[in-house]
Design a protein around this motif. Structure first.
Motif, PDB file in Angstrom:
ATOM      1  N   UNK A  23       0.710  -1.065   0.070  1.00 36.04           N
ATOM      2  CA  UNK A  23      -0.130  -0.199   0.067  1.00 36.04           C
ATOM      3  C   UNK A  23       0.960   1.223   0.103  1.00 36.04           C
ATOM      4  N   UNK A  24       2.138   1.242   0.790  1.00 34.83           N
ATOM      5  CA  UNK A  24       2.869   2.614   0.873  1.00 34.83           C
ATOM      6  C   UNK A  24       3.382   2.697  -0.614  1.00 34.83           C
ATOM      7  N   UNK A  28       2.657   6.261  -2.441  1.00 35.19           N
ATOM      8  CA  UNK A  28       3.834   7.147  -3.041  1.00 35.19           C
ATOM      9  C   UNK A  28       3.685   7.506  -4.458  1.00 35.19           C
ATOM     10  N   UNK A  29       3.169   6.528  -5.341  1.00 30.59           N
ATOM     11  CA  UNK A  29       2.984   6.779  -6.545  1.00 30.59           C
ATOM     12  C   UNK A  29       2.027   7.818  -6.964  1.00 30.59           C
ATOM     13  N   UNK A  30       1.070   7.747  -5.873  1.00 29.44           N
ATOM     14  CA  UNK A  30      -0.158   8.519  -6.243  1.00 29.44           C
ATOM     15  C   UNK A  30       0.459  10.058  -5.628  1.00 29.44           C
ATOM     16  N   UNK A  36      -1.181  14.422  -5.296  1.00 28.74           N
ATOM     17  CA  UNK A  36      -2.090  13.919  -4.219  1.00 28.74           C
ATOM     18  C   UNK A  36      -1.394  13.764  -2.934  1.00 28.74           C
ATOM     19  N   UNK A  37      -1.149  14.972  -2.351  1.00 29.70           N
ATOM     20  CA  UNK A  37       0.004  14.765  -1.307  1.00 29.70           C
ATOM     21  C   UNK A  37      -0.686  14.275  -0.099  1.00 29.70           C
ATOM     22  N   UNK A  38      -2.168  14.242   0.013  1.00 25.39           N
ATOM     23  CA  UNK A  38      -2.688  13.623   1.171  1.00 25.39           C
ATOM     24  C   UNK A  38      -2.721  12.170   1.183  1.00 25.39           C
ATOM     25  N   UNK A  39      -2.435  11.751   0.176  1.00 29.31           N
ATOM     26  CA  UNK A  39      -2.667  10.139   0.145  1.00 29.31           C
ATOM     27  C   UNK A  39      -1.703   9.351   0.959  1.00 29.31           C
ATOM     28  N   UNK A  40      -1.984   8.495   1.911  1.00 26.34           N
ATOM     29  CA  UNK A  40      -1.228   7.747   2.670  1.00 26.34           C
ATOM     30  C   UNK A  40      -1.415   6.157   2.365  1.00 26.34           C
ATOM     31  N   UNK A  41      -0.822   5.427   2.920  1.00 28.63           N
ATOM     32  CA  UNK A  41      -0.944   3.885   3.004  1.00 28.63           C
ATOM     33  C   UNK A  41      -2.518   3.586   3.558  1.00 28.63           C
ATOM     34  N   UNK A  42      -2.786   4.410   4.425  1.00 31.89           N
ATOM     35  CA  UNK A  42      -4.175   4.031   4.864  1.00 31.89           C
ATOM     36  C   UNK A  42      -5.218   4.260   4.026  1.00 31.89           C
ATOM     37  N   UNK A  43      -5.210   5.281   3.287  1.00 32.85           N
ATOM     38  CA  UNK A  43      -6.117   5.381   2.134  1.00 32.85           C
ATOM     39  C   UNK A  43      -6.144   4.131   1.492  1.00 32.85           C
ATOM     40  N   UNK A  44      -5.128   3.564   0.951  1.00 35.51           N
ATOM     41  CA  UNK A  44      -5.190   2.390   0.115  1.00 35.51           C
ATOM     42  C   UNK A  44      -5.828   1.389   0.797  1.00 35.51           C
ATOM     43  N   UNK A  45      -5.320   1.012   1.996  1.00 35.52           N
ATOM     44  CA  UNK A  45      -5.888   0.021   2.810  1.00 35.52           C
ATOM     45  C   UNK A  45      -7.556   0.030   3.023  1.00 35.52           C
ATOM     46  N   UNK A  46      -8.005   1.237   3.351  1.00 32.78           N
ATOM     47  CA  UNK A  46      -9.335   1.820   3.578  1.00 32.78           C
ATOM     48  C   UNK A  46     -10.218   1.174   2.201  1.00 32.78           C
TER      49      UNK A  46
END
Length: 225
Positions: A23-24, A28-30, A36-46
């Motif tokens: 997810x990280x 990072x790619x996004x 999209x600076x706000x995107x974190x691994x938690x977004x991908x997981x959710x």
């Protein structure tokens, strides 16, 4: 306010895992490629767990990070906006191809009401590769189709097949059997109603329900459409 996009959480997870990405890595790619600076691994997981869904811009960026088309991450598109996003097109692209002012096109997406001409509807259907049912629904032709189908089952279906074929962009030969069968079914309901009540139309509950559902019945009789 747009409704949440139809998002296929399982497809997103499978595509990520096939690429060997965590997810990280996706987050990072996004951030790096799409700003999209706000995107974190938690977004991908959710998103993958189905506890949240991406916005339109996030979906486009996620597709880019996973090296796939947006439609591979979506469920079945339902609206004009969703079909456009599934094809990875900007609103400006659709407006240009259809010959619509951008603000007019965006208003159509926002309201869900197509107000373009038939020529513009054809250009839209070609650009978005809309199947016949979605083309009719999105361009607001379901009412006209319901009227034609009602006339076809109530009178002589052969007299209406040309108009129906033109409206749905399907060869008349493919419509003959479905319309014949629907006509026979409705006339059977009509005869049963007349024998019981002596009325002039199929006024019984079954007859009314048949007419209410006539568009759905029509599409169900057309495999592959």
């Amino acid at each position: 306010m747009h409704s949440p996009l139809p998002f296929n959480a399982r497809a997103a997870r499978i595509l990520r895992e096939k690429l060997g990405m965590a997810p990280g890595h996706v987050a990072y790619g996004m951030r790096a490629s799409y700003g999209l600076a706000h995107i974190t691994p938690d977004h991908i997981t959710a998103w993958e767990r189905g506890t949240a869904v991406p916005t339109a811009s996030e979906l486009t960026a996620l597709a880019g990070a996973l090296w796939c088309a947006p439609r591979e991450l979506m469920g079945a598109p339902r609206t004009l906006r969703e079909h456009r996003l599934a094809r990875g097109l900007a609103a400006e692209d659709v407006a240009r191809v259809t010959g619509l002012p951008l603000d007019a096109y965006l208003h159509m997406e926002e309201t869900g009401r197509w107000t373009g001409t038939k020529g513009q509807a054809t250009a839209l259907a070609d650009l978005l590769q809309l199947p016949p049912r979605d083309r009719v629904s999105i361009t607001g032709l379901e009412g006209e189709l319901a009227h034609l189908l009602t006339e076809a089952v109530s009178t002589r279906w052969q007299a209406h097949i040309r108009a129906i074929a033109r409206l749905v962009s399907i060869d008349r030969r493919d419509l003959q059997e479905p319309l014949r069968a629907m006509h026979q079914e409705y006339q059977t309901l009509l005869a049963a109603t007349l024998s019981r009540a002596g009325g002039a139309t199929a006024s019984g509950e079954a007859g009314r329900q048949f007419i209410d559902d006539i568009v759905d019945t029509f599409w169900s009789r057309l495999p592959g459409h």
